[in-house]
Design an enzyme around this catalytic site. Structure first.
Site, mmCIF file in Angstrom:
data_model
loop_
_atom_site.group_PDB
_atom_site.id
_atom_site.type_symbol
_atom_site.label_atom_id
_atom_site.label_comp_id
_atom_site.label_asym_id
_atom_site.label_seq_id
_atom_site.Cartn_x
_atom_site.Cartn_y
_atom_site.Cartn_z
ATOM 1 N N CYS A 36 -6.970 12.009 -36.601
ATOM 2 C CA CYS A 36 -7.478 13.229 -37.236
ATOM 3 C C CYS A 36 -6.654 14.439 -36.809
ATOM 4 C CB CYS A 36 -8.958 13.436 -36.916
ATOM 5 S SG CYS A 36 -9.330 13.575 -35.158
ATOM 6 N N HIS A 275 -13.171 15.496 -32.411
ATOM 7 C CA HIS A 275 -12.758 15.296 -33.795
ATOM 8 C C HIS A 275 -12.222 16.610 -34.357
ATOM 9 C CE1 HIS A 275 -12.556 13.419 -37.663
ATOM 10 N NE2 HIS A 275 -13.464 14.216 -38.213
#
Length: 326
Positions: A36, A275
């Site tokens: 990510c 994240h």
């Protein structure tokens, strides 16, 4: 670059109907192994118009096996996609990147800012012998580090190029105030005295950092992670840092007004876990790219990513901001 047929983002096209961004294609990226951190930077760069235009005009090398070539292939895969939405794999590019930089070789979460810095420097290096180094023209500005001797008042000066501004964070300071703090004078005295060539001795001095020129695309890095001596590890700084969608900056040689185009957000507690998602503005609408998932993001919700006024390590926070000069 492989294309995966996916209908999970089809709802966007149906929901927006005639309001779907004209001529745009919204593509998510697969995340097979905690990438990510790279996905958000690639999305930010694709929606950076100057960068995307230059990449798509780039004359590929014979073997098509350097970062510029692979970025062009990726961007072409998006721009030539047959549907308005979809999902693409970045495996070919990431396999190459892992051979160039071992930091990104593995299945562990990495820092998106570190990836951005490596990516831009690698592109700039590939263009360093070219007459038109467009990476510099887009992202680079110049800053001056000045040290003034308080005995003879002579000033020594060092020029440096920058492709982002990394800002220390102060609780409840706005982005503009944090930018001002960057240029705050620093006293050099005691054990930190400055050796003055003119005085030929150590002297008390003042150090200041000044912006000389400004880039076309200003990337601001909010220093959300710092080393905590008490726990012996890096911790997250979730301080509330409000930022506006318009930003005016005055440097020594020029003044520019910027418009916010992309926000990189970090969710979670630490620099090596958590994240990243990317929020970018496309034709007046904000879209959230969360790896392979794409959704609308409402302007009124931007304040939720400023951070928090009270101490917390798990907050969703803006981490990097991309501003385009108007």
């Amino acid at each position: 670059m492989g294309v995966t047929q996916s209908s999970q983002n089809d709802h966007l096209e149906k929901y927006l109907g005639q309001d779907f961004p004209d001529g745009e294609i919204l593509i998510g990226f697969e995340n097979p192994s905690n990438i990510c951190y790279s996905n958000v930077i690639l999305q930010a760069l694709y929606y950076c118009k100057e960068f995307k235009n230059q990449i798509l005009q780039h004359q590929s090398s014979i073997n098509q096996n350097n970062l510029l070539d692979l970025t062009k292939l990726l961007f072409q895969s998006i721009s030539k996609h047959k549907q308005k939405t979809g999902v693409i794999s970045t495996k070919k590019m990431m396999n190459y990147i892992k051979t160039k930089n071992k930091i990104f070789d593995g299945k562990y979460h990495q820092d998106s800012h570190e990836f951005y810095m490596w990516f831009i420097n690698e592109c700039e290096e590939l263009l360093k012998d070219k007459q038109n180094n467009w990476v510099r023209q887009i992202f680079q500005g110049q800053q001056l580090t000045q040290i003034e001797c308080l005995n003879c008042h002579s000033i020594s000066q060092r020029e440096e190029m920058y492709c982002d501004l990394s800002l220390d964070l102060f609780p409840n300071y706005s982005l503009s105030t944090c930018l001002q703090q960057m240029s705050k004078e620093e006293q050099l005295n005691g054990q930190n005295q400055f050796f003055c060539d003119k005085c030929q001795s150590k002297q008390d001095a003042i150090k200041r950092l000044l912006l000389n020129t400004l880039p076309n695309v200003l990337v601001v890095h909010l220093k959300r992670f710092k080393y905590d001596e008490r726990c012996g590890q890096m911790i997250k700084v979730s301080s509330k840092i409000p930022f506006s969608q318009q930003l005016s900056i005055k440097a020594l040689k020029q003044t520019k007004t910027y418009e916010l185009t992309t926000i990189i957000i970090h969710l979670g507690q630490g620099i090596l876990y958590g994240h990243y998602v990317c929020i970018t503005k496309i034709q007046g609408k904000w879209f959230k790219f969360d790896d392979d998932k794409i959704s609308l993001f409402v302007d009124q919700d931007l304040h939720f990513v400023y951070g928090r006024s009270y101490p917390t390590h798990a907050q969703t926070c803006a981490y990097m901001l991309f501003y385009n000069a108007q």
